[in-house]
Design an enzyme around this catalytic site. Sequence first.
Site, PDB file in Angstrom:
ATOM      1  N   ASP A   1       0.878  -1.260   0.098  1.00 37.79           N
ATOM      2  CA  ASP A   1      -0.112   0.041   0.022  1.00 37.79           C
ATOM      3  C   ASP A   1       0.821   1.304  -0.068  1.00 37.79           C
ATOM      4  O   ASP A   1       2.107   1.269  -0.165  1.00 37.79           O
ATOM      5  CB  ASP A   1      -0.944   0.274   1.258  1.00 37.79           C
ATOM      6  CG  ASP A   1      -2.402   0.511   0.599  1.00 37.79           C
ATOM      7  OD1 ASP A   1      -2.390   1.799   0.321  1.00 37.79           O
ATOM      8  OD2 ASP A   1      -3.488  -0.058   0.827  1.00 37.79           O
TER       9      ASP A   1
ATOM     10  N   HIS B   1      -2.927   2.948  -4.733  1.00 35.67           N
ATOM     11  CA  HIS B   1      -2.315   2.652  -3.294  1.00 35.67           C
ATOM     12  C   HIS B   1      -0.858   2.064  -3.674  1.00 35.67           C
ATOM     13  O   HIS B   1      -0.466   1.060  -3.198  1.00 35.67           O
ATOM     14  CB  HIS B   1      -3.125   1.477  -2.710  1.00 35.67           C
ATOM     15  CG  HIS B   1      -4.385   2.090  -2.153  1.00 35.67           C
ATOM     16  ND1 HIS B   1      -4.388   3.171  -1.029  1.00 35.67           N
ATOM     17  CD2 HIS B   1      -5.661   1.917  -2.267  1.00 35.67           C
ATOM     18  CE1 HIS B   1      -5.711   3.453  -0.753  1.00 35.67           C
ATOM     19  NE2 HIS B   1      -6.425   2.865  -1.492  1.00 35.67           N
TER      20      HIS B   1
ATOM     21  N   GLU C   1      -9.820   2.874  -5.049  1.00 37.08           N
ATOM     22  CA  GLU C   1      -9.507   4.005  -4.851  1.00 37.08           C
ATOM     23  C   GLU C   1      -8.106   4.435  -5.739  1.00 37.08           C
ATOM     24  O   GLU C   1      -7.020   5.015  -5.295  1.00 37.08           O
ATOM     25  CB  GLU C   1      -9.182   4.073  -3.408  1.00 37.08           C
ATOM     26  CG  GLU C   1     -10.343   4.046  -2.365  1.00 37.08           C
ATOM     27  CD  GLU C   1      -9.972   3.749  -1.100  1.00 37.08           C
ATOM     28  OE1 GLU C   1     -10.917   4.353  -0.176  1.00 37.08           O
ATOM     29  OE2 GLU C   1      -8.878   3.459  -0.511  1.00 37.08           O
TER      30      GLU C   1
HETATM   31  C1  ACM Z   1     -11.213  -0.549   0.969  1.00 32.43           C
HETATM   32  O1  ACM Z   1     -11.629  -0.204   2.025  1.00 32.43           O
HETATM   33  N1  ACM Z   1     -10.429   0.512   0.407  1.00 32.43           N
HETATM   34  C2  ACM Z   1     -11.353  -1.805  -0.016  1.00 32.43           C
END
Ligand code: ACM
Length: 522
Positions: free
Chosen positions: A163, A235, A299
């Site tokens: 991440d 991420h 995201e």
């Molecule tokens: C998430 O909570 N971004 C999968």
Amino acid sequence: MGAFLLTAETPIFTDAPNQANAAYLQTLLSPPTGYPFPIEEMDPEGKGIHLFLDAIEEDYGEEGYRIEVNPGKAQIYANTPVGVFYGIQTLRQLLPVEIESRELAPDATWEIPYITLMDYPRFPWRGYMLDEARHFQGKETVKDILDQMAKLKLNRFHWHLTDDQGWRIEIKQYPQLTEIGSVRPGTVVGNPFLSRKHDAQPHAGFYTQDEIREIINYAQERHIMVIPEIELPGHASAALAAYPELGCTGQPVEVATRFGIFTDIYCAGKESTYTFLENVLNEVAALFPAPYLHIGGDEAPKKNWKQCPDCQQKIQDLGLKDEDALQVWLTNWAAALLAEAGKTIIFWSDAYHPEITRSAIVHFWKGNQKKIFQAVRDGRKMINSTYLRTYLDHAYKLLPLDETYAFDPLPAELAGPPEKNMLGMEGLLWTEWVPNRARLDYQTFPRLVALAESGWTMTKKQHFNLFLARLRAFLPRLAFHHIEAAPIKDTLLPWHKRLLKKLTLLQPKQGTASSLEENDHD
Ligand code: ACM
Ligand code: ZN
């Protein structure tokens, strides 16, 4: 009523396929009892514990089992060694709590009540996700979790290893991923949304491939599949910190010290990104035996892609509509690459698009529910981690235990034939605000116990007040493993507590031997 008493003379009789189960059971029973539990060849007439395969009903599938405890014999049998393993977990719960002790517990009486039960899970996918990118926890914690997962009959460990705030898995072809990407100079302090300050305490850690193999083996011994998650295209700050040329701008990127969503994502236009991702994904695919690989996909802001000549050229060359279509294309590229390695991809539901290859499994947390449910009706497989029910990192005030317990992985809209496409559930522990083991235990337990029932137990068997009685009996079992669960009172809202008091007055007293989540069909 009556009970089967374990003694210094009790053997474990087993057939060949259950040798490993017998050894596992021996390591559970010997330390607290002080008895040897010799493992002996199956003798149907022998007095002792019996572990064996015997076709039980087909319906009980891979993971179901039967237990029969009567004078002279405690029998566990199933279609597969996995079923026998789950029978062992239930046997464990039928014994006094001291069976969890790793030291001699001389005052306990090792009785298993006479019982006959048949038990099998509602869903094949019952998981726990641990985010080790935000806070690295380390392998002893992971092993402890795997032990507790086995007890809860959870069978999927989803390992969030990359991440913005850290890259936690050794990749031999790209050593800087861990040399640079596994270290951040600090962690945000102050307002989590606004602050740009950090505590200047470096946070670091990663798993070597040898350590990962060790954990995979440990999980396999507990019939738990380990599914790695390698996030793409978003991420990705930690990876870009190590190799900035993989981003659209090529500008330096830092391993993130704060949390949220970052605009620096992998460039989906440059050939070199695809070479990198191909090498990384193939290396990860070879390391993990699971037939699945989670590629994240959540995201991923498209700001950089919109301004990047390479990304725009790629969109043109492929004749795509826009940047979102490019992510769909990238997802399908990864799906095809990993299919060659024998893997099915899993992706987060906010990246859902109908053109994503149909074999890819959608991991629901939020997103276009209507479209996604339609896709599941049409045959796409889904794992349910609904944001408002399954997030273990939520404060109990926002997500009290009874709401977690009310979670049904199968939404009403998918009842009937589409049910088979609902693989099951995962509880997710994101660790932005989980800096240490004490916090991890508090957030994970007892919530995971409630979630485990949502994966295993038939809905009609679920009643919150009865669950709480079972939970009260179960929590001391965690304490033997030095796991400090949140006290039940912390997990309920005030009005729930008042209601609970009333219910407790009405409720029959539960014995401590009640098994936690079996579906007793007898
Ligand atoms: C998430 O909570 N971004 C999968
Ligand atoms: Zn780009």
